[in-house]
Design a protein around this motif. Structure first.
Motif, short mmCIF file in Angstrom:
data_model
loop_
_atom_site.label_atom_id
_atom_site.label_comp_id
_atom_site.label_asym_id
_atom_site.label_seq_id
_atom_site.Cartn_x
_atom_site.Cartn_y
_atom_site.Cartn_z
N ALA A 1 39.45 39.59 37.46
CA ALA A 1 40.15 40.36 38.49
C ALA A 1 40.17 41.83 38.05
O ALA A 1 40.42 42.12 36.88
N PRO A 2 39.90 42.75 38.98
CA PRO A 2 39.97 44.18 38.64
C PRO A 2 41.32 44.58 38.02
O PRO A 2 41.37 45.44 37.14
N GLN A 3 42.40 43.92 38.42
CA GLN A 3 43.72 44.24 37.88
C GLN A 3 43.79 43.99 36.37
O GLN A 3 44.44 44.73 35.63
N LYS A 4 43.11 42.96 35.89
CA LYS A 4 43.05 42.66 34.46
C LYS A 4 42.29 43.77 33.72
O LYS A 4 42.73 44.26 32.68
N VAL A 5 41.15 44.16 34.27
CA VAL A 5 40.34 45.24 33.67
C VAL A 5 41.15 46.54 33.63
O VAL A 5 41.20 47.22 32.60
N GLN A 6 41.79 46.87 34.74
CA GLN A 6 42.58 48.10 34.82
C GLN A 6 43.73 48.08 33.80
O GLN A 6 43.97 49.08 33.12
#
Length: 159
Positions: free
Chosen positions: A121-126
């Protein structure tokens, strides 16, 4: 390939006094290379990417790519041991206007990429970038979106 003077390796052998006439001091610290999609598209840049992955989505031949941005994306790829897909790299000013991009977009300077990490998920990367887990404190821009992450080597800012 079709490299301009700023994109050529010999450019950085020129005296700093000359370099500052052709680019700002902040840009001199973040070399941006010039490529041709037709001539250089299949060339590797960094450890994990090809030049064509940074091409403007309008099909134009010119591609600007910051080596520092590529280094950050390589670190993201290595941290997760998963493929990184670039949704948007370089943008021509015309294309950027057409898609209602930011007026002074880092994409037009070749210093930005919107990307996803396969299976994450992009939220994890961010969150990992924000916490400094991938490459230490990020000194550039970090844009958090629901379906991708924006990363650039421009001024430090978050949104």
């Amino acid at each position: 390939g079709a490299k301009g003077i700023i994109g050529s390796p010999s450019f950085f052998l020129l005296p700093p006094s000359f370099r500052h006439h052709t680019q700002s001091i902040s840009e001199a610290a973040m070399p941006v290379q010039t490529f041709s999609l037709a001539a250089d598209g299949d060339k590797h840049i960094g450890k994990h990417f090809k030049v064509r992955e940074f091409a403007c989505r309008d099909g134009s031949d010119l591609i600007l790519i910051s080596t520092e941005t590529v280094e950050l994306l390589d670190k993201v790829r290595e941290y997760y041991n998963a493929p990184v897909t670039i949704n948007s790299g370089y943008r021509t000013p015309e294309y950027n206007r057409r898609i209602n991009g930011a007026k002074h977009s880092q994409h037009c300077k070749g210093t930005a990429a919107d990307f996803v990490v396969n299976g994450l998920a992009p939220q994890k990367v961010q969150a990992d970038i924000r916490a400094g887990r991938i490459f230490g404190p990020h000194r550039g821009g970090l844009g958090s979106y629901s379906n991708f992450t924006h990363l650039d080597t421009g001024p430090k800012r978050e949104w």
